[in-house]
Scaffold this active site. Structure first.
Site, short mmCIF file in Angstrom:
data_model
loop_
_atom_site.label_atom_id
_atom_site.label_comp_id
_atom_site.label_asym_id
_atom_site.label_seq_id
_atom_site.Cartn_x
_atom_site.Cartn_y
_atom_site.Cartn_z
N ASP A 198 -11.10 8.53 17.73
CA ASP A 198 -9.84 8.93 18.61
C ASP A 198 -10.04 10.17 18.62
OD1 ASP A 198 -9.19 6.53 18.00
OD2 ASP A 198 -7.06 7.05 17.23
N ARG A 218 -9.21 -8.66 41.71
CA ARG A 218 -8.06 -8.54 40.67
C ARG A 218 -7.76 -7.13 40.46
NH1 ARG A 218 -10.95 -13.05 36.92
NH2 ARG A 218 -9.95 -15.01 37.68
O1 F6P Z 1 -7.79 5.80 13.94
C1 F6P Z 1 -8.92 5.05 14.53
C2 F6P Z 1 -8.53 3.91 15.04
O2 F6P Z 1 -9.57 3.26 15.62
C3 F6P Z 1 -7.09 3.81 15.84
O3 F6P Z 1 -7.62 4.00 17.24
C4 F6P Z 1 -6.72 2.59 15.81
O4 F6P Z 1 -5.14 2.28 16.19
C5 F6P Z 1 -6.76 2.22 14.40
O5 F6P Z 1 -7.77 2.76 13.90
C6 F6P Z 1 -7.21 0.79 14.03
O6 F6P Z 1 -7.20 0.74 12.60
P1 F6P Z 1 -7.39 -0.79 12.04
O7 F6P Z 1 -9.02 -1.10 12.21
O8 F6P Z 1 -7.34 -0.56 10.76
O9 F6P Z 1 -6.85 -1.79 12.64
#
Ligand code: F6P
Length: 346
Positions: free
Chosen positions: A131, A166
């Site tokens: 992120d 689309r």
């Molecule tokens: O924090 C990194 C991240 O990839 C976020 O973007 C996302 O919301 C989250 O992890 C998803 O986590 P998990 O794999 O536990 O669903």
């Protein structure tokens, strides 16, 4: 420093480059400093429950290009239970581990900062997250790989968008910050980018798409971060359960946009959720190098008994910063970066 035992763990969501950090910790720690390395399993669960493997130069051969983490990961929160910090201390004592390198994002490093600050445990952090939203560092490894994957997906979705007239909506990760959406959207030529930092008005989104179509374009690409939210009262959204750190399980904004855009513009719309594909597979060369530099710096910090810090990318250099800096808040997309991207909307 005399030869000691250094523990290492990976917490939170997996991220391309984690194995490159582990490899660097092992190579520098064992070959250059003569230390032993203990790999704790499943994030904070490892030191809480005493789950570990000794790792060696041999057992980490070939992991540099591998995604995921050979130590596996979890979202275990050591502060969810009263005895969490004391159990970690007991495990470190029992295994004669003198330093613990915790590789993770806001939650893992937040816990690391508290374990050091409130319980005086010998901890060093290494910042990671696709992120790219950690404070204290200019960039995290994993982000470049995620942007690369998302950009390629947008390029491929262009084909169907063009062929079928689309609106293609691409939902990418980004819980609190829209870095992946912004960068992949810019690189992929998106017509609208929606990020968590900027609650959107669905009317504006549809206006941009209609403006584009009125100028002779017959398809559009919308890139939306999973954490993007509509302005209050403009559109309904749903969220799933919560993890141990209290974060909602996201996903679903793409589908909601598909429905709303098609209803409001009468243009056929389709959503694609990239999900964990963005975190999977081999890291880019950039992420491998950044992860390696951070791993080397983390072991060097442990060698000098510099607890409560993390190596971070500042400009082009790796510097040690206080873990409390990473835990202090999130690094979100600045207004001017988003406004620059808006030049290409609609
Ligand atoms: O924090 C990194 C991240 O990839 C976020 O973007 C996302 O919301 C989250 O992890 C998803 O986590 P998990 O794999 O536990 O669903």
């Amino acid at each position: 420093m005399p030869s000691v035992r250094i523990g290492v763990l990976t917490g939170g969501g997996d991220c391309p480059g984690l194995n490159a950090v582990i490899r660097a910790v092992v190579r520098r720690g064992i070959d250059d400093h003569g230390h032993e390395i203990v790999g704790f399993l499943d994030g904070w669960r490892g030191p809480i429950e005493g789950a570990y493997d000794d790792i060696s130069v041999e057992s980490t051969r070939g992991i540099l290009p591998r995604g995921g983490t050979i130590l596996r990961s979890s979202r275990t929160n050591p502060f969810k239970r009263d005895d969490g910090p004391e159990l970690i201390r007991a495990t470190l004592d029992k295994l004669e581990v003198d330093a613990l390198i915790a590789i993770g994002g806001e939650d893992t490093l937040g816990a690391a900062a508290r374990l050091y600050g409130e319980h005086d445990l010998p901890i060093i952090g290494v910042p990671k997250t696709i992120d790219n939203d950690l404070a204290g560092t200019d960039m995290t490894f994993g982000f470049d790989t995620a942007v690369q994957i998302a950009t390629e997906a947008i390029d491929r979705l262009h084909t169907t968008a063009e062929s079928h007239n689309r609106v293609m909506i691409v939902e990418v990760m980004g819980r609190h910050a829209g870095w992946i959406a912004l960068h992949s959207g810019l690189a992929g030529g998106a017509d609208v980018i929606l990020i968590p930092e900027r609650p959107f008005d669905i009317e504006d989104v549809c206006r941009l798409i209609q403006r584009r179509h009125s100028r002779g374009r017959y398809f559009s690409i919308v890139v939306v971060a999973e954490g993007a939210v509509p302005q209050e009262g403009t559109m309904e959204i749903v969220t799933g359960g919560e993890d141990e750190f209290g974060h909602a399980r996201l996903g679903g904004i793409g589908q909601r946009l598909e429905h709303e855009i098609e209803q409001r513009t009468a243009i056929e719309s389709r959503a694609t959720v990239l999900g964990h594909i963005q975190r999977g597979g081999t890291p880019t060369a950039f992420d491998r190098v950044l992860a390696t530099r951070l791993g080397l710096a983390a072991v060097d910090a442990a060698n000098e008994a510099r607890w409560g810090v993390m190596p971070a990318l500042r400009g082009t250099r790796i510097e040690l910063v206080a873990l409390s800096e990473a835990a202090a808040g999130l690094r979100t997309v600045p207004v001017e970066d988003y406004e620059a991207a808006q030049t290409f909307f609609g």
